[in-house]
Design a protein around this motif. Structure first.
Motif, PDB file in Angstrom:
ATOM      1  N   LEU A  25       3.819   7.822 -10.923  1.00 50.46           N
ATOM      2  CA  LEU A  25       2.696   7.834 -11.950  1.00 50.46           C
ATOM      3  C   LEU A  25       2.767   8.882 -13.148  1.00 50.46           C
ATOM      4  N   ASN A  26       2.023  10.039 -11.361  1.00 49.72           N
ATOM      5  CA  ASN A  26       1.387  11.313 -11.867  1.00 49.72           C
ATOM      6  C   ASN A  26       2.654  12.419 -12.603  1.00 49.72           C
ATOM      7  N   LYS A  40       0.642  -1.106   0.036  1.00 51.24           N
ATOM      8  CA  LYS A  40       0.024   0.235  -0.138  1.00 51.24           C
ATOM      9  C   LYS A  40       0.542   1.387  -0.027  1.00 51.24           C
ATOM     10  N   SER A  75       2.405   5.770  -7.366  1.00 51.74           N
ATOM     11  CA  SER A  75       0.807   6.636  -7.802  1.00 51.74           C
ATOM     12  C   SER A  75       1.045   7.733  -8.169  1.00 51.74           C
ATOM     13  N   GLN A  76       2.300   7.828  -7.185  1.00 51.17           N
ATOM     14  CA  GLN A  76       3.115   9.113  -7.446  1.00 51.17           C
ATOM     15  C   GLN A  76       3.772   9.934  -8.142  1.00 51.17           C
ATOM     16  N   ASP A  98       2.422   1.914  -3.404  1.00 50.44           N
ATOM     17  CA  ASP A  98       1.182   1.769  -4.407  1.00 50.44           C
ATOM     18  C   ASP A  98       0.990   3.448  -4.629  1.00 50.44           C
ATOM     19  N   SER A  99       1.219   4.409  -3.182  1.00 50.93           N
ATOM     20  CA  SER A  99       1.919   5.355  -3.410  1.00 50.93           C
ATOM     21  C   SER A  99       2.105   6.327  -3.523  1.00 50.93           C
TER      22      SER A  99
END
Length: 263
Positions: A112-113, A102, A109-110, A105-106
């Protein structure tokens, strides 16, 4: 003799004898009944002991089977308890890994942005670069096409000029009466031309450049006599001639740009 009128009591001996016989019979009957009862009791006792023995053996087998089943059950229970402990430990490890995933993933995600933003910027830059590259490619193609066309035109003009010079030289030699020595060694003379029949296998373009190296060109056929001469001396398998459609597919021309007046 007894006096007249004397009453003689009845004799009881016979009755006593009968009663004794009856008693004997009763005794024998009682003895037989007792023997029968004793025999029945003995049989019943034997059957009872046999049944009890069978019941005991069966009970022993059942106890042994139950004992084995109990041991198996206990071993299975121990194995299940160990598996349960391992599963519990694995569950704890999975929960810990899930927490780590988790957090990762956070972070992903950052990242990936950020990557998407960078890709957007790169795409905008790539579109400009692509346009510039297309322009450069068009310019390069135009330059190459001009260079190839000019080179081909110059090469064709040079070959044509060499052929004209050779023809003029042959005519000059023939006018002087020295036509027999006009062709180089290994070349054959026919109708004011010199012909060379190559050896070995080549591609068409290789044959063309070989002729150029020999200061000639692939042959052009303009009469039946010339074809008969070539058929007489050429390779028995196959040979290349100067008929080509390089400039436009399906539209054939001779290498010396002479008209296709003979088929």
């Amino acid at each position: 003799m007894l006096p007249t009128g004397y009453w003689e009591p009845p004799r009881k001996r016979c009755c006593c004898a009968r009663r004794g016989t009856q008693l004997v019979l009763v005794g024998l009957l009682s003895t037989a009944m007792c023997a029968s009862l004793l025999t029945l009791l003995l049989l019943w006792h034997w059957e009872t002991e046999k049944t009890l023995k069978q019941l005991g053996d069966t009970a022993i087998q059942n106890v042994s089977r139950v004992s084995k089943d109990l041991e198996r059950y206990q071993s299975n229970q121990l194995a299940q308890e160990s598996e349960a402990a391992q599963m519990s430990q694995s569950m704890q490890e999975l929960q810990a890994e899930q927490k780590q995933m988790k957090t990762q993933d956070s972070q992903l995600s950052q990242n990936l942005n950020k990557i998407q933003e960078d890709l957007t910027n790169i795409e905008s830059q790539n579109s400009e670069l692509s346009q510039n590259l297309n322009r450069l490619q068009e310019d390069v193609i135009n330059v190459k096409s001009l260079g190839l066309n000019e080179k081909r035109t110059a090469s064709d003009s040079l070959e044509k000029l060499q052929e004209e010079v050779a023809k003029l030289w042959i005519e000059v030699l023939m006018s002087k009466g020295t036509a027999c020595n006009t062709c180089p060694k290994d070349w054959l003379h026919f109708q004011q031309k010199c012909y060379y029949f190559g050896k070995g296998s080549k591609q068409w373009i290789q044959a063309r450049y070989t002729c150029s190296d020999l200061e000639g060109r692939l042959v052009s056929i303009h009469s039946q006599e010339e074809q008969d001469f070539l058929m007489k001396h050429m390779n028995k398998r196959d040979s290349w001639i100067g008929l080509q459609d390089l400039h436009m597919e399906g539209q054939f021309t001779w290498m010396d740009e002479s008209p296709v007046d003979y088929r």
